[in-house]
Design a protein around this motif. Structure first.
Motif, PDB file in Angstrom:
ATOM      1  N   GLU A 146       0.822  -1.210   0.000  1.00 56.21           N
ATOM      2  CA  GLU A 146       0.000   0.000   0.000  1.00 56.21           C
ATOM      3  C   GLU A 146       0.858   1.263   0.000  1.00 56.21           C
ATOM      4  O   GLU A 146       0.529   2.259  -0.655  1.00 56.21           O
ATOM      5  N   HIS A 147       1.975   1.230   0.732  1.00 56.13           N
ATOM      6  CA  HIS A 147       2.882   2.379   0.764  1.00 56.13           C
ATOM      7  C   HIS A 147       3.530   2.574  -0.604  1.00 56.13           C
ATOM      8  O   HIS A 147       3.672   3.706  -1.094  1.00 56.13           O
ATOM      9  N   TYR A 148       3.902   1.468  -1.242  1.00 59.13           N
ATOM     10  CA  TYR A 148       4.493   1.531  -2.586  1.00 59.13           C
ATOM     11  C   TYR A 148       3.494   2.122  -3.578  1.00 59.13           C
ATOM     12  O   TYR A 148       3.852   2.994  -4.383  1.00 59.13           O
ATOM     13  N   ILE A 149       2.244   1.674  -3.544  1.00 58.89           N
ATOM     14  CA  ILE A 149       1.227   2.175  -4.471  1.00 58.89           C
ATOM     15  C   ILE A 149       0.981   3.664  -4.253  1.00 58.89           C
ATOM     16  O   ILE A 149       0.832   4.434  -5.209  1.00 58.89           O
ATOM     17  N   LYS A 150       0.995   4.095  -2.998  1.00 61.77           N
ATOM     18  CA  LYS A 150       0.663   5.487  -2.677  1.00 61.77           C
ATOM     19  C   LYS A 150       1.821   6.439  -2.936  1.00 61.77           C
ATOM     20  O   LYS A 150       1.613   7.568  -3.410  1.00 61.77           O
ATOM     21  N   TYR A 151       3.051   5.980  -2.659  1.00 58.27           N
ATOM     22  CA  TYR A 151       4.186   6.905  -2.734  1.00 58.27           C
ATOM     23  C   TYR A 151       5.292   6.500  -3.722  1.00 58.27           C
ATOM     24  O   TYR A 151       6.055   7.360  -4.149  1.00 58.27           O
ATOM     25  N   GLY A 152       5.382   5.242  -4.078  1.00 62.14           N
ATOM     26  CA  GLY A 152       6.543   4.806  -4.858  1.00 62.14           C
ATOM     27  C   GLY A 152       6.256   4.322  -6.261  1.00 62.14           C
ATOM     28  O   GLY A 152       7.142   3.769  -6.909  1.00 62.14           O
ATOM     29  N   SER A 153       5.037   4.522  -6.747  1.00 65.61           N
ATOM     30  CA  SER A 153       4.682   3.946  -8.041  1.00 65.61           C
ATOM     31  C   SER A 153       4.427   4.991  -9.127  1.00 65.61           C
ATOM     32  O   SER A 153       3.895   4.657 -10.183  1.00 65.61           O
ATOM     33  N   TYR A 154       4.823   6.233  -8.878  1.00 63.78           N
ATOM     34  CA  TYR A 154       4.505   7.299  -9.835  1.00 63.78           C
ATOM     35  C   TYR A 154       5.125   7.064 -11.209  1.00 63.78           C
ATOM     36  O   TYR A 154       4.557   7.432 -12.233  1.00 63.78           O
ATOM     37  N   GLU A 155       6.295   6.458 -11.225  1.00 62.25           N
ATOM     38  CA  GLU A 155       6.995   6.282 -12.496  1.00 62.25           C
ATOM     39  C   GLU A 155       6.511   5.053 -13.280  1.00 62.25           C
ATOM     40  O   GLU A 155       6.947   4.816 -14.409  1.00 62.25           O
ATOM     41  N   LYS A 156       5.639   4.269 -12.681  1.00 62.90           N
ATOM     42  CA  LYS A 156       5.151   3.059 -13.337  1.00 62.90           C
ATOM     43  C   LYS A 156       4.007   3.377 -14.306  1.00 62.90           C
ATOM     44  O   LYS A 156       3.194   4.259 -14.060  1.00 62.90           O
ATOM     45  N   ARG A 157       3.960   2.620 -15.388  1.00 62.81           N
ATOM     46  CA  ARG A 157       2.872   2.791 -16.346  1.00 62.81           C
ATOM     47  C   ARG A 157       1.574   2.210 -15.791  1.00 62.81           C
ATOM     48  O   ARG A 157       1.598   1.324 -14.944  1.00 62.81           O
TER      49      ARG A 157
END
Length: 429
Positions: free
Chosen positions: A89-100
């Motif tokens: 959940e932390h990755y989706i909220k804060y760390g996934s901006y660069e993912k398509r």
């Protein structure tokens, strides 16, 4: 022309107080550094200055690594309770901006349908690479609760899980929720890191398309005609079945009036038992037409097998025990099933029965024999006679159209002959 750099002659050929030394054999300078009781030595430098600087860099690197290990490496009690779901959940909220978007959609599917039910509420520090490896093995060989274990998943699909696990553990390391050691055990150390299950032989065989000419098939048929495995050869050539499917076929799978046969199981060896399992995918379960030459052979084969059973009487060896595991939790015994492939005395034939014939055919005919190549040959010949892709896909039991399409980009004997005939139409009379 490059000028060879002159090696500085040492004044002191012994060990220097600054950790450098001169190696007489290679005639180069080197350095020595001791860390945690380990003696590190490097050589191959032209000058003492180079060796000294290299030692400084080496020691600095070790010290930096040591400092990193001391970072919230000592995973405190609070961090050790962080669950895999919290990491995700932390990755989706804060760390996934660069993912398509497509990547996030795929990751979301893997998480929701598979990973969360299995590991979501577990502290990430409590999940071992061994557990995840078993999870990947189950996906590849059996499937999952999500698809009720009705079929296994493709190798490429399972690779997506491996990459996603690496991403989650890497993200947890960057956030300092797990120690460097924990990350290394999971993602870097060769002996412990998570990796993919071994590919099945069938998946390996599907990757490279090798076919036989009709002349080669004719030679192999003549060579095996008087053996117990002649029928298995015909089934591979005329039906394009996999070897595990071939030896799982029973007489009850044939609809004689309609001249069709149903492929609905495969015979595998799960030591120490022969086991009947579902086909690799739901698409692999199929009902297909039987070509006339094979149909006539099977009718005669059935008569001969029934005659052999009467002739041998109680000595007929059709009393073997085969495990039936067609659905999750099933482990039934099948005694003497009505298998098509049996010896004259009733002894059951298995995929292993074909192994020795690969060597014999190579020695006698000069043909590299692999049963799966009969499947490739079958598909390639149907392509040559313009079989529509959906029809071929259904007959071969392919799950993905990409697998079927490969046959349309190759070359084979029939296709070449048809091309030559077609080119003649270009001639102006």
């Amino acid at each position: 022309m490059a000028v060879k750099k002159k090696v500085e002659k040492p004044k002191n050929r012994g060990g220097a107080g600054d950790g450098t030394f001169y190696d007489k054999v290679s005639k180069t300078w080197g350095f020595r550094a001791v860390r945690d009781g380990k003696d590190f030595r490097r050589k191959g430098f032209y000058t003492k200055t180079e060796a000294k600087q290299a030692r400084i860099d080496f020691v600095s690197e070790i010290q930096a690594k040591t400092e990193e290990d001391k970072m919230p490496q000592s995973v405190n009690d609070e961090n050790s309770k962080i669950t895999l779901e919290e990491v995700y959940e932390h990755y989706i909220k804060y760390g996934s901006y660069e993912k398509r978007d497509a990547t996030l959609t795929k990751q979301g599917s893997l998480w929701k349908n598979h990973i969360k039910p299995a590991f979501g509420d577990r502290p990430i520090t409590s999940i071992s690479s061994g557990e995840l490896k078993n999870f990947l093995i189950q996906l590849y060989y059996q499937g999952s609760e999500f698809n009720r274990f009705e079929e296994s998943y493709a190798y490429g699909y399972v690779e997506g899980f491996l990459k996603f696990f690496y991403l989650l553990w890497g993200y947890a390391r960057r956030m300092q929720w797990i120690s460097r050691d924990t990350y290394c055990v999971m993602c870097e150390d060769k002996g412990t890191k998570l990796d993919m299950p071994a590919k099945t032989k069938e998946d390996e065989d599907e990757e490279k398309i090798e076919t036989y000419t009709q002349e080669e098939v004719k030679k192999m048929m003549e060579r095996l005609k008087d053996t117990n495995l002649y029928t298995a050869l015909l089934l591979g050539y005329y039906l394009g079945v996999r070897i595990s499917e071939c030896f799982g076929l029973m007489w009850s799978d044939i609809k004689w009036s309609e001249k069709t046969i149903t492929i609905q199981r495969q015979m595998l060896m799960h030591s120490p038992h022969r086991t009947l399992c579902p086909c690799k995918t739901t698409a692999a379960k199929r009902e297909i037409d039987i070509p006339e030459p094979l149909y006539m052979h099977l009718k005669e084969k059935k008569k001969v097998q029934d005659g052999n059973k009467n002739y041998y009487g109680t000595s007929y060896r059709d009393t073997e025990c085969v495990k039936v595991r067609m659905k999750k939790g099933q482990d039934d015994d099948l005694i003497g099933g009505d298998f098509i492939n049996r010896m004259k005395n009733g002894q059951i034939l298995t995929p292993d029965s074909m192994k020795s014939w690969g060597v014999k055919i190579k020695e006698d005919l000069g043909i590299h024999f692999k049963y799966h190549n009969l499947r490739h040959t079958h598909a390639s010949f149907l392509v040559a006679v313009n079989c529509p892709i959906p029809t071929l896909m259904e007959r071969m039991g392919h799950k993905k159209i990409e697998t079927t399409s490969k046959y349309y980009f190759g070359s084979n004997e029939i296709a070449n002959d048809r091309l030559k005939e077609g080119l003649k139409l270009l001639e102006i009379q």
